[in-house]
Enzyme design. Structure first.
Site, mmCIF file in Angstrom:
data_model
loop_
_atom_site.group_PDB
_atom_site.id
_atom_site.type_symbol
_atom_site.label_atom_id
_atom_site.label_comp_id
_atom_site.label_asym_id
_atom_site.label_seq_id
_atom_site.Cartn_x
_atom_site.Cartn_y
_atom_site.Cartn_z
ATOM 1 N N GLY A 541 0.835 -1.191 0.000
ATOM 2 C CA GLY A 541 0.000 0.000 0.000
ATOM 3 C C GLY A 541 0.864 1.233 0.000
ATOM 4 C CB VAL A 543 4.627 4.967 3.723
ATOM 5 C CG1 VAL A 543 5.134 5.572 5.020
ATOM 6 C CG2 VAL A 543 4.826 3.460 3.729
ATOM 7 C CG ASP A 654 11.145 -8.219 1.077
ATOM 8 O OD1 ASP A 654 11.856 -8.439 0.077
ATOM 9 O OD2 ASP A 654 10.150 -7.485 1.042
#
Length: 845
Positions: A541, A543, A654
């Site tokens: 999404g 920030v 990640d």
């Protein structure tokens, strides 16, 4: 020459000779030295207040002469500074002089006009230099026209520290201002002992033998006192103060004294290694106001690691609670330097070795009162604590398995220890409280209790198994009639095998422990998620930047409905980051879940993420070599914490440049723990049916087989190093139209000894070639094809920090790079981060 002449000459010599050895009121006094007025053997340079005097002297009527400074009216002489300590003049030399040379320096010349000692500063050839002895005993060389000070003796201390002198170090220039003892009471040459301000934070005073071995230390400075000197109470008005200047880089111990009163004082280091504060009232003798080391317990490390020394007890050494002598034989002989060892293994250590059970009792802390705090401490910056208080200090230490003790000191803050606790001394007053990490068995009362607990646990386990078996049978019977309901419930809490550790962690830690934010508050501080407040976009999404009512800036991570990151990853990130505290990990401030909204609130990082700099033509120019090295070291330390030092064992999975955030000082913080996994033991190999992460950073065994371990993060870190050094992306790097990955390119240049061709051109030679070559070498070790060939992160930190020989890396066989020809995601239905290219090719070389 007649007999009368010879008798007259002998009479003159017998009268003049004593002046060579007793420079005092019998000599002519001068008040400055110029190019036209030298200081001869029968003269002294006197301060205007008549307290200090400089001239020639011979200690204990020896055959050597020196130029020194002493208290004018003292007999015998109390010398406080010597110029030519290592190069004396013999008494046979009848005409030495201290003069201003043609180059404007102070020069000590022997009878043959040879230079014996010089102030040796860069001064333009000039006859305008003048030397004076100031009222505080400082020999000052300055330009008589401009008044500029060119050199002064206070920056070149001997065995005595006078009020106003410089005693400390300068981080910017590398200068050290140390006291050095005389070789003996009658020999001013360099002795075996030095006193220094150690470059710790906070600083402390050390006496060392032969420049390295600790002999005594003061304990850390706490604004108004040294914590290891109980007589130096905070109530008592001390003349000492530590001054630290970030602008000049100078840290110094100030010694404030008013020479207008009737007393004089100084701090000096004896030839036997004793530091003494001495004073003298007018007309009285010198007396010792304080000295150290004073007793056997003052001597550094006399009781060894984890031993505490109390001079009032017999024997003087005892082991700390929970510890026993390393060698009972040596201990009973009075040889305590071997120290003590822990009786019961900490739960953290059991976790590291894979021996801990889920029922293992948590470690705790034992309070030790009125002690001199041990050496080798580390200061925890208040920004790493929830609050700057004792409880936050304890929580910080408890959440870091490498932390074995802590102390919260007024005037300092939070201090922690990671190594063997050395040089602990018990005081009867004005000591500090030390909190020692102990296994639960030590805290509840000893071996008998431990045996009882083990017995009860064994019985409980057997009982639990029996009860669980009965319950399981009943549950299976009941579940046959509720298959649909059970399936729906399972879909909500467990979508794949990869979430089992997260679910177990969720059960152990209630989400209510975390601070929550109202959605209306988030809307207000982000201006209703205004595009002007948007900081970035990712697969999860967006920030957004926000500002709370108290002025604190925050970053709000808003999980989109279309995000690949689901509720599992959201909970995982929320729970993990709330329990992980390290200066190189991003800090979670709270969360918000209202209706369909899932929001995480973080500390704001004003410099955003590393990829905004390293891959931007203008941004990378702002990353000098020191900043890049700081980022590499910081990320490495953060990974060591995740893999080994935290209360959990975490694999990030990640790690990449876009997940490295930078604070206002460009310090790195690892972020985005949505895909992280908790693991047991040290090097856990696990398999997942769902490969997650970013191609280009994923290790071969993970990308192709779903097998991951802490060595998967090591591979990602290796790619990160190579990208930081070169400012080139591993995922879309081409070399003259060749299908050559960044890893392969680095290997090719390294194997041809052309590593410097790999370094970012923006650095333009303004970097350390040896450090750059070492970084490339370490990077290639980290990206080796097989996990067992890669180092662990704690070894990586040592490789980056030390000039040790490194093992040779093997040539990489598999590489990952972007290509429009092949869509790996469509073939295996694995999910990759959309922050980087998801269309990739794996090809052998």
């Amino acid at each position: 020459m007649g007999a009368k002449d010879r008798d007259f000459s002998a009479l003159v010599f017998s009268i003049v000779l004593p002046f060579y050895f007793f420079p005092s009121n019998y000599c002519d006094a001068i008040y400055n030295i110029t190019s036209s007025q030298a200081l001869s053997q029968l003269q002294t340079l006197v301060s205007s207040n008549q307290i200090f005097e400089l001239g020639f002297f011979s200690p204990n009527n020896s055959a050597n002469q020196y130029v020194g400074i002493w208290y004018k009216n003292d007999s015998p002489l109390k010398v406080v500074w010597v110029a030519n300590r290592e190069n004396p003049i013999t008494v046979k030399d009848s005409s030495p002089s201290l003069t201003i040379g043609s180059n404007g320096n102070l020069d000590l010349l022997d009878g043959n006009r040879n230079s014996v000692w010089s102030s040796n500063v860069n001064v333009r050839p000039s006859n305008t230099s003048v030397a004076i002895l100031s009222e505080d005993g400082n020999l000052v060389l300055k330009d008589s026209i401009s008044g500029q000070e060119l050199w002064h003796s206070f920056q070149h201390p001997g065995d005595t520290f006078l009020p106003g002198a410089v005693f400390g170090f300068n981080l910017k220039t590398g200068e050290r201002f140390e006291m050095t003892s005389w070789k003996s009471d009658t020999d001013p040459s360099l002795g075996n002992f030095t006193a220094e301000i150690a470059q710790h934070r906070p600083p402390e005073v050390f006496i060392r033998v032969n420049g390295t071995k600790p002999h005594w230390r003061s304990g850390p400075w706490a604004k108004s006192k040294f914590t290891g000197i109980p007589d130096m109470s905070a109530i008592y008005h001390s003349p000492f103060n530590i001054e630290e200047s970030t602008q000049t880089g100078l840290t110094r111990l100030n010694f404030n004294w008013d020479y207008n009163n009737s007393d004089v004082t100084n701090l000096f280091l004896t030839s036997g290694g004793v530091l003494k504060l001495v004073a003298k009232a007018k007309g009285d003798d010198w007396f010792t106001d304080w000295e150290a080391p004073l007793n056997q317990c003052d001597v550094y490390g006399v009781c060894g690691p984890f031993g505490v020394c109390k001079d009032s007890e017999s024997p003087i050494c005892n082991c700390l609670k929970g510890f026993e002598p390393k060698s009972f034989g040596e201990w009973n002989k009075g040889n305590w330097t071997g120290g003590c060892v822990r009786r019961n293994q900490l739960l953290c250590d059991k976790n590291a070795s894979g021996l801990a059970s889920q029922r293992g009792k948590k470690d705790g802390f034992w309070k030790i009162v009125n002690v001199k705090l041990p050496d080798i401490y580390e200061y925890v910056n208040p920004v790493e604590l929830d609050y700057d208080d004792r409880d936050s200090c304890q929580n910080w230490c408890l959440n870091n398995c490498s932390c074995i003790a802590y102390a919260y000191v007024e005037g300092i803050g939070c201090l922690v220890w990671f190594k063997g606790l050395i040089d602990i001394q018990g005081f009867t007053y004005n000591g500090e409280d030390l909190f020692l990490r102990l296994a639960h068995a030590e805290l509840v009362g000893g071996q008998k209790v431990k045996e009882i607990v083990i017995s009860l646990v064994t019985i409980s386990i057997i009982g639990t198994i029996v009860i669980a078996t009965i319950c399981l049978c009943r549950w299976r019977t009941k579940s046959k009639g509720n298959t649909k309901e059970t399936t729906e419930h399972t879909d909500l809490i467990q979508s794949s095998n990869s979430s089992r550790d997260t679910l177990q962690f969720s059960k152990q830690h209630d989400l209510s422990e975390l601070p929550t934010f109202d959605f209306s508050t988030i809307l207000n501080v982000t201006n209703h998620f205004s595009p002007t407040n948007k900081l970035g976009q990712g697969g999860f999404g967006s920030v957004y930047k926000g500002k709370l009512q108290d002025g604190k800036e925050i970053a709000v991570k808003r999980l989109s409905n279309s995000s690949g990151q689901g509720i599992e990853e959201f909970k995982n990130e929320m729970l993990l980051i709330s329990k992980l505290q390290h200066r190189n990990l991003v800090r979670l401030l709270g969360y918000c879940t209202e209706n369909e909204e899932k929001l995480l609130v973080y500390e704001f990082m004003p410099n955003k993420s590393l990829d905004n700099f390293i891959f931007d033509p203008r941004g990378r120019a702002q990353l000098n070599w020191a900043t890049r090295m700081n980022i590499i070291h910081g990320v490495a330390r953060g990974l060591v914490y995740l893999h080994r030092d935290s209360c959990l064992r975490v694999i990030h999975r990640d790690l990449k440049v876009s997940n490295i955030l930078l604070d206002e000082k460009m310090n790195p913080k690892i972020s985005d723990f949505g895909l992280a996994r908790i693991f047991q033991g040290t090097v856990a190999l696990e398999n997942t049916q769902r490969v997650v992460g970013t191609l280009g950073y994923m290790s071969p065994e993970y990308a192709m087989g779903g097998v991951f371990s802490e060595k998967s993060d090591v591979f990602s870190f290796g790619v990160l190093i190579l990208e930081i050094v070169s400012s080139k992306k591993n995922t879309n790097f081409y070399y003259y139209d060749q299908h050559l990955s960044l890893i392969s390119y680095a290997w090719q240049l390294w194997s041809e000894s052309r590593e410097q061709d790999f370094v970012d051109d923006a650095l333009a030679g303004s970097y350390s070639a040896s450090e750059a070559i070492r970084c490339i070498h370490v990077g290639l070790l980290c990206v080796q094809d097989h996990p067992e060939d890669r180092p662990i992160m704690s070894d990586v930190v040592l490789m980056l920090s030390n000039e040790t020989n490194l093992p040779q890396p093997k040539q990489p066989i598999f590489t990952f790079q972007s290509s429009p020809k092949f869509d790996l995601q469509s073939q295996n239905d694995s999910r990759f981060s959309v922050n980087e290219a998801s269309i990739s090719l794996i090809e052998g070389r």
